[in-house]
Design a protein around this motif. Structure first.
Motif, PDB file in Angstrom:
ATOM      1  N   LYS A 175       0.828  -1.200   0.000  1.00 26.11           N
ATOM      2  CA  LYS A 175       0.000   0.000   0.000  1.00 26.11           C
ATOM      3  C   LYS A 175       0.868   1.258   0.000  1.00 26.11           C
ATOM      4  CE  LYS A 175      -4.187  -1.690   2.296  1.00 26.11           C
ATOM      5  NZ  LYS A 175      -5.096  -1.507   3.457  1.00 26.11           N
ATOM      6  N   LYS A 176       0.390   2.273  -0.684  1.00 21.02           N
ATOM      7  CA  LYS A 176       1.084   3.551  -0.740  1.00 21.02           C
ATOM      8  C   LYS A 176       0.253   4.592   0.016  1.00 21.02           C
ATOM      9  CE  LYS A 176       4.406   2.121  -3.517  1.00 21.02           C
ATOM     10  NZ  LYS A 176       5.820   2.041  -3.076  1.00 21.02           N
ATOM     11  N   GLU A 177       0.780   5.011   1.175  1.00 20.29           N
ATOM     12  CA  GLU A 177       0.065   6.030   1.947  1.00 20.29           C
ATOM     13  C   GLU A 177       0.179   7.393   1.264  1.00 20.29           C
ATOM     14  OE1 GLU A 177      -1.825   5.226   4.391  1.00 20.29           O
ATOM     15  OE2 GLU A 177      -1.157   3.128   4.359  1.00 20.29           O
ATOM     16  N   LYS A 178       1.339   7.629   0.672  1.00 11.97           N
ATOM     17  CA  LYS A 178       1.552   8.873  -0.071  1.00 11.97           C
ATOM     18  C   LYS A 178       2.394   8.587  -1.310  1.00 11.97           C
ATOM     19  CE  LYS A 178       1.307  12.161   3.768  1.00 11.97           C
ATOM     20  NZ  LYS A 178       1.999  13.278   4.480  1.00 11.97           N
ATOM     21  N   ILE A 179       2.151   9.316  -2.379  1.00 10.15           N
ATOM     22  CA  ILE A 179       2.982   9.226  -3.580  1.00 10.15           C
ATOM     23  C   ILE A 179       3.339  10.633  -4.045  1.00 10.15           C
ATOM     24  CG2 ILE A 179       2.124   6.991  -4.386  1.00 10.15           C
ATOM     25  CD1 ILE A 179       0.273   8.481  -6.299  1.00 10.15           C
ATOM     26  N   ALA A 180       4.548  10.761  -4.540  1.00 20.94           N
ATOM     27  CA  ALA A 180       5.008  12.050  -5.058  1.00 20.94           C
ATOM     28  C   ALA A 180       4.651  12.127  -6.541  1.00 20.94           C
ATOM     29  CB  ALA A 180       6.509  12.194  -4.860  1.00 20.94           C
ATOM     30  N   VAL A 181       3.936  13.177  -6.918  1.00 19.07           N
ATOM     31  CA  VAL A 181       3.486  13.339  -8.294  1.00 19.07           C
ATOM     32  C   VAL A 181       3.898  14.718  -8.813  1.00 19.07           C
ATOM     33  CG1 VAL A 181       1.497  13.384  -9.853  1.00 19.07           C
ATOM     34  CG2 VAL A 181       1.525  11.814  -7.900  1.00 19.07           C
ATOM     35  N   LYS A 182       4.488  14.696 -10.003  1.00 19.41           N
ATOM     36  CA  LYS A 182       4.878  15.950 -10.655  1.00 19.41           C
ATOM     37  C   LYS A 182       3.767  16.398 -11.584  1.00 19.41           C
ATOM     38  CE  LYS A 182       8.529  18.040 -13.499  1.00 19.41           C
ATOM     39  NZ  LYS A 182       9.813  17.792 -14.200  1.00 19.41           N
ATOM     40  N   CYS A 183       3.296  17.588 -11.400  1.00 20.92           N
ATOM     41  CA  CYS A 183       2.228  18.135 -12.240  1.00 20.92           C
ATOM     42  C   CYS A 183       2.755  18.405 -13.644  1.00 20.92           C
ATOM     43  CB  CYS A 183       1.690  19.420 -11.625  1.00 20.92           C
ATOM     44  SG  CYS A 183       0.414  20.227 -12.627  1.00 20.92           S
ATOM     45  N   TYR A 217       0.715  13.284  -2.467  1.00 21.63           N
ATOM     46  CA  TYR A 217      -0.733  13.129  -2.433  1.00 21.63           C
ATOM     47  C   TYR A 217      -1.069  11.782  -1.790  1.00 21.63           C
ATOM     48  CZ  TYR A 217      -0.773  16.964  -5.834  1.00 21.63           C
ATOM     49  OH  TYR A 217      -0.598  18.170  -6.475  1.00 21.63           O
ATOM     50  N   GLU A 218      -2.265  11.675  -1.249  1.00 21.64           N
ATOM     51  CA  GLU A 218      -2.738  10.433  -0.641  1.00 21.64           C
ATOM     52  C   GLU A 218      -3.662   9.717  -1.631  1.00 21.64           C
ATOM     53  OE1 GLU A 218      -4.568  11.302   3.067  1.00 21.64           O
ATOM     54  OE2 GLU A 218      -2.740  12.088   3.995  1.00 21.64           O
ATOM     55  N   PRO A 219      -3.199   8.602  -2.214  1.00 21.09           N
ATOM     56  CA  PRO A 219      -3.986   7.901  -3.235  1.00 21.09           C
ATOM     57  C   PRO A 219      -4.924   6.863  -2.618  1.00 21.09           C
ATOM     58  CG  PRO A 219      -1.883   6.840  -3.034  1.00 21.09           C
ATOM     59  CD  PRO A 219      -1.881   7.966  -2.038  1.00 21.09           C
ATOM     60  N   ARG A 220      -5.767   6.266  -3.447  1.00 24.06           N
ATOM     61  CA  ARG A 220      -6.583   5.106  -3.067  1.00 24.06           C
ATOM     62  C   ARG A 220      -5.780   3.845  -3.356  1.00 24.06           C
ATOM     63  NH1 ARG A 220     -11.755   4.623  -6.273  1.00 24.06           N
ATOM     64  NH2 ARG A 220     -12.188   2.984  -4.746  1.00 24.06           N
ATOM     65  N   ASN A 221      -5.852   2.861  -2.451  1.00 24.87           N
ATOM     66  CA  ASN A 221      -5.210   1.562  -2.657  1.00 24.87           C
ATOM     67  C   ASN A 221      -6.296   0.506  -2.804  1.00 24.87           C
ATOM     68  OD1 ASN A 221      -2.056   1.844  -2.036  1.00 24.87           O
ATOM     69  ND2 ASN A 221      -3.180   3.192  -0.639  1.00 24.87           N
ATOM     70  N   ILE A 222      -6.449  -0.037  -4.000  1.00 31.04           N
ATOM     71  CA  ILE A 222      -7.505  -1.002  -4.283  1.00 31.04           C
ATOM     72  C   ILE A 222      -6.898  -2.405  -4.329  1.00 31.04           C
ATOM     73  CG2 ILE A 222      -9.306  -1.694  -5.906  1.00 31.04           C
ATOM     74  CD1 ILE A 222      -9.314   1.254  -6.856  1.00 31.04           C
ATOM     75  N   SER A 223      -7.323  -3.253  -3.393  1.00 29.94           N
ATOM     76  CA  SER A 223      -6.778  -4.609  -3.303  1.00 29.94           C
ATOM     77  C   SER A 223      -7.197  -5.442  -4.509  1.00 29.94           C
ATOM     78  CB  SER A 223      -7.264  -5.282  -2.022  1.00 29.94           C
ATOM     79  OG  SER A 223      -6.797  -6.611  -1.944  1.00 29.94           O
TER      80      SER A 223
END
Length: 205
Positions: free
Chosen positions: A94-102, A111-117
C-alpha cells in the motif's frame, strides 16, 4: 479413481466424476523456467482450498495468491488546480503517499492515493489455464481449431478411456458429469484416432 474399461469391447462406464475430481493436483508451466510444475490443493476436493505451486526443476514455490494493489489518484494539483488522474497497477504494498509531478506547472508534491486490493495472477501467455494462479496447463495441445487439455495424467487417462471406447455407459447420477459436458469434437467417433494420437503424445510430455 478407476475407470471400467475392457480391451475386448472398448467399454467405458461413467464414474460420475466432475472436473473437481481432477483438480487436487494440476500440472502447469512454471512461471520461472517454463518446465513442468504442479499446483496442489491444501485441502483435497475443496473449492476454497489454498493452493501451493512448486517446480521440481528450478525449485520455485509459492503458497497462495499474492495480494497486490492498484493505486489510483484523482484530484487537482494543489498549486495550479489542473486535474491529476493517475493509475499504478500491481503494486506490492500500500502507498500512503505518492510524489506526483504536475504536467502543467511542474511542481512535485505528495498526495494520498486510493489503494484497491486485487489478486495478482501470472501471465497466461494466451494458453488454456488453471483458475487459481492463472498458469498455462502443461498437458495441452492444439487439435484442429480447438485446444485439448487435461489437469493431470489421471484426468488424461480418464478422457482417453472415454474417447477410445466404442460403448459408453451412463451411471445413475444426481448431476451432470464431466464426460456428458464434453464438446462434440471430442466425443465424435470420426476424431477418435487422431485424438488418441494426441493423447499418446501428451502422456510422455
Amino acid at each position: 479413481m478407476t475407470t471400467e474399461t475392457s480391451n475386448t469391447d472398448n467399454r467405458f462406464k461413467d464414474e460420475n466424476y466432475t472436473l473437481n475430481n481432477f483438480q487436487n493436483e494440476i500440472f502447469v508451466e512454471c512461471p520461472k523456467c517454463s518446465k513442468r510444475a504442479v499446483v496442489k490443493k491444501e485441502t483435497p476436493y475443496s473449492y476454497w482450498s489454498e493452493r501451493v505451486l512448486s517446480c521440481p526443476s528450478c525449485h520455485f514455490s509459492q503458497r497462495g495468491r499474492k495480494e497486490t494493489y492498484r493505486v489510483e489518484l484523482k484530484c487537482n494539483c494543489s498549486n495550479c488546480a489542473v486535474e491529476i488522474n493517475l493509475t499504478i497497477p500491481n503494486v506490492n504494498e500500500k502507498k500512503e503517499k505518492i510524489a506526483v509531478k504536475c504536467k502543467n506547472c511542474g511542481i512535485t508534491q505528495d498526495y494520498e492515493p486510493r489503494n484497491i486490493s486485487q489478486e495478482w495472477l501470472f501471465s497466461s501467455r494466451g494458453k488454456e489455464t488453471e483458475s487459481y494462479f492463472g498458469l498455462p496447463l502443461w498437458i495441452s495441445s492444439n487439435f484442429k481449431n480447438y485446444t485439448f487439455w487435461a489437469f493431470n495424467y489421471e484426468h488424461l487417462e480418464y478422457l482417453k478411456s472415454y474417447i477410445f471406447a466404442e460403448l459408453r455407459e451412463r451411471n445413475s447420477r444426481t448431476h451432470w458429469t464431466m464426460v456428458e459436458k464434453l464438446p462434440v469434437w471430442m466425443t465424435s467417433s470420426k476424431n477418435r484416432d487422431k485424438l488418441i494420437k494426441v493423447i499418446k503424445e501428451l502422456e510422455i510430455k
